[in-house]
Design a protein around this motif. Structure first.
Motif, mmCIF file in Angstrom:
data_model
loop_
_atom_site.group_PDB
_atom_site.id
_atom_site.type_symbol
_atom_site.label_atom_id
_atom_site.label_comp_id
_atom_site.label_asym_id
_atom_site.label_seq_id
_atom_site.Cartn_x
_atom_site.Cartn_y
_atom_site.Cartn_z
ATOM 1 N N GLY A 9 1.826 -14.204 -24.601
ATOM 2 C CA GLY A 9 3.146 -13.545 -23.812
ATOM 3 C C GLY A 9 3.579 -14.131 -22.793
ATOM 4 N N VAL A 10 4.702 -13.846 -22.426
ATOM 5 C CA VAL A 10 5.654 -14.561 -21.229
ATOM 6 C C VAL A 10 5.431 -13.608 -19.802
ATOM 7 N N VAL A 11 5.027 -12.393 -20.099
ATOM 8 C CA VAL A 11 5.253 -11.541 -18.778
ATOM 9 C C VAL A 11 3.642 -11.623 -18.263
ATOM 10 N N ILE A 12 3.519 -12.184 -16.968
ATOM 11 C CA ILE A 12 2.340 -12.116 -16.193
ATOM 12 C C ILE A 12 2.115 -10.909 -15.546
ATOM 13 N N PRO A 13 1.161 -9.861 -15.996
ATOM 14 C CA PRO A 13 1.250 -8.476 -15.343
ATOM 15 C C PRO A 13 0.519 -8.854 -13.980
ATOM 16 N N ARG A 14 0.878 -7.855 -13.249
ATOM 17 C CA ARG A 14 0.413 -7.787 -11.809
ATOM 18 C C ARG A 14 -0.079 -6.479 -11.601
ATOM 19 N N GLU A 69 8.825 -4.923 -23.504
ATOM 20 C CA GLU A 69 8.589 -3.974 -24.731
ATOM 21 C C GLU A 69 8.279 -4.808 -25.791
ATOM 22 N N SER A 70 8.599 -6.217 -25.838
ATOM 23 C CA SER A 70 8.417 -6.794 -27.089
ATOM 24 C C SER A 70 7.096 -7.381 -26.861
ATOM 25 N N GLU A 71 6.353 -7.754 -25.809
ATOM 26 C CA GLU A 71 4.978 -7.993 -25.699
ATOM 27 C C GLU A 71 4.069 -6.773 -26.152
ATOM 28 N N LEU A 72 4.608 -5.413 -25.378
ATOM 29 C CA LEU A 72 3.862 -4.505 -26.029
ATOM 30 C C LEU A 72 3.759 -4.206 -27.381
ATOM 31 N N SER A 73 4.818 -4.499 -28.167
ATOM 32 C CA SER A 73 5.183 -3.971 -29.363
ATOM 33 C C SER A 73 4.042 -5.003 -30.399
ATOM 34 N N HIS A 74 3.568 -6.137 -29.841
ATOM 35 C CA HIS A 74 2.828 -7.151 -30.542
ATOM 36 C C HIS A 74 1.230 -6.762 -30.262
ATOM 37 N N LYS A 75 0.844 -5.705 -29.333
ATOM 38 C CA LYS A 75 -0.672 -5.508 -28.965
ATOM 39 C C LYS A 75 -1.190 -4.784 -30.006
#
Length: 92
Positions: A9-14, A69-75
């Motif tokens: 994914g591209v969003v690095i969580p913090r 949302e895109s990243e979460l949809s692929h979890k």
């Protein structure tokens, strides 16, 4: 890479939300020609919230939300499933 999210994914969580550098980049990327010129054609001038103006901030937030949302949809699990798993882990 240690900072990448699982699955590429591209969003690095913090813990406190999205990395400020990601938001800064999105503000610059979502800027209109006028906003970019007003910022002196410098990504660094997009560091502060609404530094590109309200419309630019809105566009950056929509882009960030869409990416998340895109990243979460692929979890493989949903938020509800994750919460249930956490409850089970806390009980044991």
């Amino acid at each position: 890479d240690a900072t990448a999210t699982a699955g590429g994914g591209v969003v690095i969580p913090r813990p406190a939300g999205l990395d400020p550098a990601v938001l800064q980049a999105l503000r610059a990327l979502m800027s209109t020609d006028d906003e970019w010129n007003d910022a002196g054609e410098s990504v660094g001038n997009f560091a502060a919230e609404e530094s590109g103006g309200p419309a630019n901030e809105r566009a950056a937030m929509i882009a960030a939300r869409t990416a998340m949302e895109s990243e979460l949809s692929h979890k493989p699990t949903t938020r509800g499933q994750d919460e249930e798993l956490l409850k089970k882990m806390e009980m044991s």
